[in-house]
Design an enzyme around this catalytic site. Structure first.
Site, mmCIF file in Angstrom:
data_model
loop_
_atom_site.group_PDB
_atom_site.id
_atom_site.type_symbol
_atom_site.label_atom_id
_atom_site.label_comp_id
_atom_site.label_asym_id
_atom_site.label_seq_id
_atom_site.Cartn_x
_atom_site.Cartn_y
_atom_site.Cartn_z
ATOM 1 N N MET A 29 0.853 -1.203 0.000
ATOM 2 C CA MET A 29 0.000 0.000 0.000
ATOM 3 C C MET A 29 0.882 1.244 0.000
ATOM 4 O O MET A 29 0.459 2.319 0.422
ATOM 5 C CB MET A 29 -0.923 -0.008 1.215
ATOM 6 C CG MET A 29 -1.887 -1.199 1.193
ATOM 7 S SD MET A 29 -3.345 -0.984 2.209
ATOM 8 C CE MET A 29 -2.610 -0.921 3.818
ATOM 9 N N HIS A 33 9.049 0.637 3.461
ATOM 10 C CA HIS A 33 10.146 0.639 4.432
ATOM 11 C C HIS A 33 10.995 -0.607 4.200
ATOM 12 O O HIS A 33 10.693 -1.403 3.291
ATOM 13 C CB HIS A 33 9.599 0.708 5.866
ATOM 14 C CG HIS A 33 8.554 -0.331 6.165
ATOM 15 N ND1 HIS A 33 8.839 -1.674 6.179
ATOM 16 C CD2 HIS A 33 7.227 -0.223 6.432
ATOM 17 C CE1 HIS A 33 7.746 -2.352 6.475
ATOM 18 N NE2 HIS A 33 6.740 -1.497 6.616
ATOM 19 N N GLY A 35 11.107 -3.366 5.494
ATOM 20 C CA GLY A 35 10.344 -4.633 5.466
ATOM 21 C C GLY A 35 9.892 -4.938 4.044
ATOM 22 O O GLY A 35 10.106 -6.042 3.521
ATOM 23 N N HIS A 36 9.283 -3.936 3.381
ATOM 24 C CA HIS A 36 8.860 -4.129 1.981
ATOM 25 C C HIS A 36 10.077 -4.420 1.102
ATOM 26 O O HIS A 36 10.031 -5.280 0.234
ATOM 27 C CB HIS A 36 8.202 -2.851 1.431
ATOM 28 C CG HIS A 36 6.958 -2.443 2.136
ATOM 29 N ND1 HIS A 36 6.881 -1.316 2.919
ATOM 30 C CD2 HIS A 36 5.724 -2.997 2.157
ATOM 31 C CE1 HIS A 36 5.667 -1.194 3.394
ATOM 32 N NE2 HIS A 36 4.940 -2.194 2.960
ATOM 33 N N GLU A 147 5.701 -11.924 7.387
ATOM 34 C CA GLU A 147 5.148 -12.606 8.570
ATOM 35 C C GLU A 147 4.690 -11.622 9.638
ATOM 36 O O GLU A 147 4.053 -12.016 10.602
ATOM 37 C CB GLU A 147 6.206 -13.547 9.163
ATOM 38 C CG GLU A 147 6.421 -14.770 8.312
ATOM 39 C CD GLU A 147 7.345 -15.781 8.947
ATOM 40 O OE1 GLU A 147 8.099 -15.409 9.863
ATOM 41 O OE2 GLU A 147 7.313 -16.936 8.499
ATOM 42 N N LYS A 148 5.045 -10.361 9.493
ATOM 43 C CA LYS A 148 4.585 -9.373 10.472
ATOM 44 C C LYS A 148 3.051 -9.393 10.520
ATOM 45 O O LYS A 148 2.450 -9.295 11.582
ATOM 46 C CB LYS A 148 5.099 -7.992 10.085
ATOM 47 C CG LYS A 148 4.224 -6.923 10.614
ATOM 48 C CD LYS A 148 4.885 -5.797 11.280
ATOM 49 C CE LYS A 148 3.861 -4.885 11.849
ATOM 50 N NZ LYS A 148 2.960 -4.334 10.837
ATOM 51 N N GLN A 152 -2.834 -12.263 8.150
ATOM 52 C CA GLN A 152 -3.065 -11.953 6.731
ATOM 53 C C GLN A 152 -2.379 -13.000 5.846
ATOM 54 O O GLN A 152 -2.978 -13.514 4.896
ATOM 55 C CB GLN A 152 -2.516 -10.557 6.426
ATOM 56 C CG GLN A 152 -2.359 -10.239 4.949
ATOM 57 C CD GLN A 152 -1.926 -8.807 4.706
ATOM 58 O OE1 GLN A 152 -2.710 -7.898 4.869
ATOM 59 N NE2 GLN A 152 -0.678 -8.598 4.309
ATOM 60 N N SER A 184 6.991 -0.968 10.387
ATOM 61 C CA SER A 184 5.619 -0.756 9.936
ATOM 62 C C SER A 184 5.513 0.664 9.411
ATOM 63 O O SER A 184 6.181 1.569 9.930
ATOM 64 C CB SER A 184 4.659 -0.921 11.131
ATOM 65 O OG SER A 184 3.414 -0.332 10.833
ATOM 66 N N SER A 185 4.691 0.848 8.387
ATOM 67 C CA SER A 185 4.488 2.203 7.852
ATOM 68 C C SER A 185 3.905 3.117 8.922
ATOM 69 O O SER A 185 4.055 4.330 8.870
ATOM 70 C CB SER A 185 3.542 2.162 6.650
ATOM 71 O OG SER A 185 4.041 1.254 5.711
HETATM 72 O O1 PAF Z 1 -0.076 -5.857 3.867
HETATM 73 C C1 PAF Z 1 -0.476 -4.914 3.150
HETATM 74 O O2 PAF Z 1 0.220 -3.942 2.907
HETATM 75 C C2 PAF Z 1 -1.871 -4.979 2.566
HETATM 76 O O3 PAF Z 1 -2.758 -5.582 3.439
HETATM 77 C C3 PAF Z 1 -1.931 -5.649 1.178
HETATM 78 C C4 PAF Z 1 -1.515 -7.112 1.253
HETATM 79 C C5 PAF Z 1 -1.016 -4.918 0.204
HETATM 80 C C6 PAF Z 1 -3.364 -5.599 0.629
HETATM 81 O O4 PAF Z 1 -3.826 -4.288 0.489
#
Ligand code: PAF
Length: 252
Positions: A29, A33, A35-36, A147-148, A152, A184-185
């Site tokens: 989204m 950071h 993590g991504h 895994e954070k 989900q 985390s953002s």
């Molecule tokens: O983890 C996220 O950033 C969101 O939940 C995702 C998987 C991109 C879905 O909008």
């Protein structure tokens, strides 16, 4: 890096990737950071091409204030992605993702009702619906999730199995600050006082104590507990600091 705001243009490009080349997708989204970035690096190491998606998905925010306050950092995100030599970025708008205005949805009836699901009604319907759409659009060989957001990750894995999605769902370890706080953002919205509390939060929940002792210690530090639960051999915690909801989990 090729940037697509139009899903049909991306789909045309997708068709040009030869069958023997692997594509990895990292759905995000934005407000990227480390993590991504670790997910993207893993995708790049395991595939020939990597697609990152940025879509701030309103249907997964049960709290409108949370959506409004979500950091929008498009220029910085694009720069970070270019630095990593990401191949493709797909950043569609609401109308393209939801041509039906969120009429068709994906619902899960068990795991989505506990932990973050009970605290945030409708949250996982929004997550699963958008992830299914992004998986269909990406048509990737592998998709990377951290895994954070363990709940989900499990739900996405089970959804992919339930709907025979061909994309392999790849779990990636949580990336943490030096003091143990999970990236985390949302962390960037913390005040300096809040950041100190967040550090305490990360420390307290890791202790080999029982849940009521941990809850007590969090509350003594003026940290409001949303939930503190143990499932699947893991401890899950969600707290409010500066009115910002922070989640974490780890293997016991
Ligand atoms: O983890 C996220 O950033 C969101 O939940 C995702 C998987 C991109 C879905 O909008």
């Amino acid at each position: 890096m090729k940037i697509y705001k139009n899903i049909y243009e991306w789909q045309n490009t997708r068709r040009t990737i030869p069958n023997d080349k692997k594509l990895g997708v990292v759905p995000t989204m934005g407000a990227l950071h480390e993590g991504h970035l670790s997910l993207i690096k893993q995708s790049k190491a395991e595939n020939d091409f990597t697609l990152v998606t940025i879509f701030l998905n309103p249907t997964q925010f049960n709290n409108k204030e949370d959506l409004v306050n979500y950091p929008a950092t498009w220029n910085v995100d694009v720069k970070l992605l270019k630095n990593l030599k990401t191949d493709y970025l797909l950043a569609p708008d609401f109308k393209q993702i939801y041509p039906d205005n969120y009429n068709f949805t994906i619902k899960e009836n068990k795991l989505s009702k506990i932990l973050c699901g009970s605290a945030r009604p409708g949250h996982f319907d929004g997550v699963l619906t958008v992830v299914m759409k992004l998986l269909m659009l990406a048509d990737a060989d592998r998709a990377y999730f951290g895994e954070k957001d363990f709940q989900q990750l499990l739900l996405v894995k089970k959804m992919a199995e339930a709907f025979f999605v061909k994309t392999e769902i790849v779990p990636c370890p949580t990336i943490r600050e030096k003091d143990g706080l999970a990236l985390s953002s949302r962390n960037r919205r913390l005040s300096s006082e809040g950041r100190k509390k967040a550090s305490e939060y990360a420390r307290i929940i890791k202790q080999k104590k029982n849940r009521s002792e941990i809850r007590e210690e969090l509350e003594m530090n003026n940290i409001k507990v949303d939930y503190l639960e143990e499932f699947f051999g893991r401890r899950f915690a969600a707290v409010f600091i500066d009115n910002i909801r922070l989640i974490d989990n780890f293997k016991l």
